[in-house]
Write an enzyme that holds these catalytic residues in place. Structure first.
Site: not given
Ligand code: GLP
Length: 241
Positions: A68, A134, A136, A141
């Site tokens: 993404d 959450n 995702h 989402e």
């Molecule tokens: C991010 C990304 C995801 C990631 C998730 C968890 O914003 N879009 O690919 O796995 O949210 O992020 P973090 O590892 O900082 O908790």
């Protein structure tokens, strides 16, 4: 679904980095899908360490797709995922940027183009995934549909809140993300979840199926889905279940 409970978060990171290394070692032409976020930073530094200490791993023939990307940020913005992966993987390993595919956030038909590129490369062999607080996946989402493809998505308030400390002037509200169905088509999924703040989400994930409130639950039907947990992320689940 295979669950691996690591003995520490370092161990969890090592397990994930080793899996990636093994994939690259056994199939040097692999197509890997990469995730970002704080969880993945130690994974990439461990991978760099492992690659540098294993003289036999060839990385010139593999290709990478980013899961993404934020929308609305200038191309050279420090907090783009493109910059993230340049900093954590491309530069330390001396990889060629032409091996990387980035969601074309500046094109109107970017989502379509990205799916087409993915198809032309034969799909993803191993997709690395984190888990949003959450539930995702990528930026799919809560409320995302199981048959969703790569598209522009609106970030939830919770995600904006979780990531806003990284931004100063522009706080992104939208992103381009591979869809759930796109992710389910990857041949193997490897998810890493670390830390107490994700423990409740992990518990929800393990006790629900096909639940749009927690898009990660859609992945449980994948025949090759491995979930690696550190002790904190696993602290609210019954390990014997
Ligand atoms: C991010 C990304 C995801 C990631 C998730 C968890 O914003 N879009 O690919 O796995 O949210 O992020 P973090 O590892 O900082 O908790």
């Amino acid at each position: 679904m295979q669950i691996i409970l690591a003995s520490s978060s370092l161990d969890a990171v090592h397990i994930v980095a080793t899996r990636i290394l093994e994939k690259l070692f056994s199939s040097p032409n692999s197509v890997l899908g990469l995730a970002t976020g704080k969880t993945m930073i130690p994974v990439y530094s461990e991978l760099v360490r492992l690659v540098n200490s294993s003289k036999s791993t060839q990385l010139q023939k593999c290709h990478f797709f980013m899961l993404d990307e934020y929308m609305g940020l200038p191309l050279n913005h420090l907090e783009t995922f493109r910059n993230y992966i340049q900093f954590h993987l491309i530069k330390p390993l001396g990889l060629n940027e032409s091996q990387f595919n980035f969601p074309p956030v500046h094109l109107t038909d970017g989502p379509f183009q990205y799916e087409e590129t993915l198809k032309a490369k034969g799909g993803i062999d191993l997709q690395l995934l984190g888990l949003g607080r959450n539930g995702h996946i990528g930026f799919n989402e809560p409320g995302s549909q199981k048959n969703s493809r790569t598209r522009v998505v609106k970030l939830s308030d919770d995600t904006i809140e979780a990531n806003k400390d990284q931004f100063k002037e522009i706080i992104p509200t939208h992103a381009l993300s591979m869809g759930i169905e796109t992710i389910l088509e990857c041949r193997e999924l490897l998810m890493l979840v670390t830390g107490k703040s994700k423990a409740q989400t992990v518990k929800y994930l393990l006790s629900h199926h096909d639940d749009e409130i927690c898009p990660a639950t859609y992945l449980k039907e994948h025949p090759h889905f491995t979930l690696v947990l550190d002790p904190e992320a696993a602290s609210r689940i019954n390990l014997k279940m």
